[in-house]
Design a protein around this motif. Structure first.
Motif, PDB file in Angstrom:
ATOM      1  N   UNK A 191      42.479  34.296  43.759  1.00  0.00           N
ATOM      2  CA  UNK A 191      41.951  33.007  43.326  1.00  0.00           C
ATOM      3  C   UNK A 191      40.782  33.261  42.389  1.00  0.00           C
ATOM      4  N   UNK A 192      39.577  32.827  42.715  1.00  0.00           N
ATOM      5  CA  UNK A 192      38.443  33.005  41.801  1.00  0.00           C
ATOM      6  C   UNK A 192      37.568  34.199  42.142  1.00  0.00           C
ATOM      7  N   UNK A 193      37.983  34.995  43.119  1.00  0.00           N
ATOM      8  CA  UNK A 193      37.159  36.115  43.556  1.00  0.00           C
ATOM      9  C   UNK A 193      37.739  37.442  43.089  1.00  0.00           C
ATOM     10  N   UNK A 194      36.885  38.277  42.497  1.00  0.00           N
ATOM     11  CA  UNK A 194      37.282  39.638  42.158  1.00  0.00           C
ATOM     12  C   UNK A 194      37.140  40.484  43.410  1.00  0.00           C
ATOM     13  N   UNK A 195      38.257  41.062  43.849  1.00  0.00           N
ATOM     14  CA  UNK A 195      38.246  41.869  45.071  1.00  0.00           C
ATOM     15  C   UNK A 195      38.202  43.363  44.792  1.00  0.00           C
ATOM     16  N   UNK A 196      38.490  43.739  43.554  1.00  0.00           N
ATOM     17  CA  UNK A 196      38.388  45.146  43.180  1.00  0.00           C
ATOM     18  C   UNK A 196      38.333  45.247  41.672  1.00  0.00           C
ATOM     19  N   UNK A 197      37.513  46.183  41.193  1.00  0.00           N
ATOM     20  CA  UNK A 197      37.379  46.400  39.758  1.00  0.00           C
ATOM     21  C   UNK A 197      37.207  47.895  39.471  1.00  0.00           C
ATOM     22  N   UNK A 198      38.303  48.670  39.594  1.00  0.00           N
ATOM     23  CA  UNK A 198      38.212  50.105  39.339  1.00  0.00           C
ATOM     24  C   UNK A 198      38.281  50.415  37.841  1.00  0.00           C
ATOM     25  N   UNK A 199      38.067  51.666  37.513  1.00  0.00           N
ATOM     26  CA  UNK A 199      38.221  52.104  36.125  1.00  0.00           C
ATOM     27  C   UNK A 199      39.674  51.898  35.697  1.00  0.00           C
TER      28      UNK A 199
END
Length: 119
Positions: free
Chosen positions: A8-16
């Motif tokens: 939805x509107x939440x970033x749950x992971x942001x890897x390289x």
């Protein structure tokens, strides 16, 4: 640059980028083998929306497969994608419930890893 995995509107992971690309490929392979959808929908080349209603059952089946196998190569392969998937699922606010002692032991191990999930 990084991959973005949103629920939805939440970033749950942001890897390289490299890690994100590898994870998507490994998740696609696991889902294909288990004949389940990934729940990932690409928004752009490096942004994915996660449908928890599809992703959750896949993670649960990966956990069951890993916990009920005695095949060490399967463990190694699943361990490349399963801990991250469990952490993503939990960061999205979904609980994964162990059905067996083996599954609970695996979840306890994953929780002890304290995987960083950059935002």
């Amino acid at each position: 640059m990084s991959y973005i995995f949103d629920v939805e509107d939440d970033t749950v992971w942001s890897p390289s980028n490299r890690v994100g690309e590898l994870y998507v490929g490994m998740l696609n392979a696991a889902a294909g083998t288990l004949r389940l959808p990934t729940g990932l929908s690409p928004d752009t080349g490096d942004m994915y929306e996660i449908d928890i209603a599809k992703f959750g059952p896949l993670v649960k089946e990966m956990l069951a497969t890993r916990a009920h196998s005695s095949h060490q190569y399967l463990w190694i392969l699943m361990d490349g994608v399963l801990p991250i998937s469990i952490t993503i699922l939990e960061r999205a606010g979904s609980e994964i419930v162990a059905d067996t002692e083996e599954e609970q032991r695996y979840l306890t191990t994953v929780h002890g890893m304290k995987l960083p999930m950059q935002k």
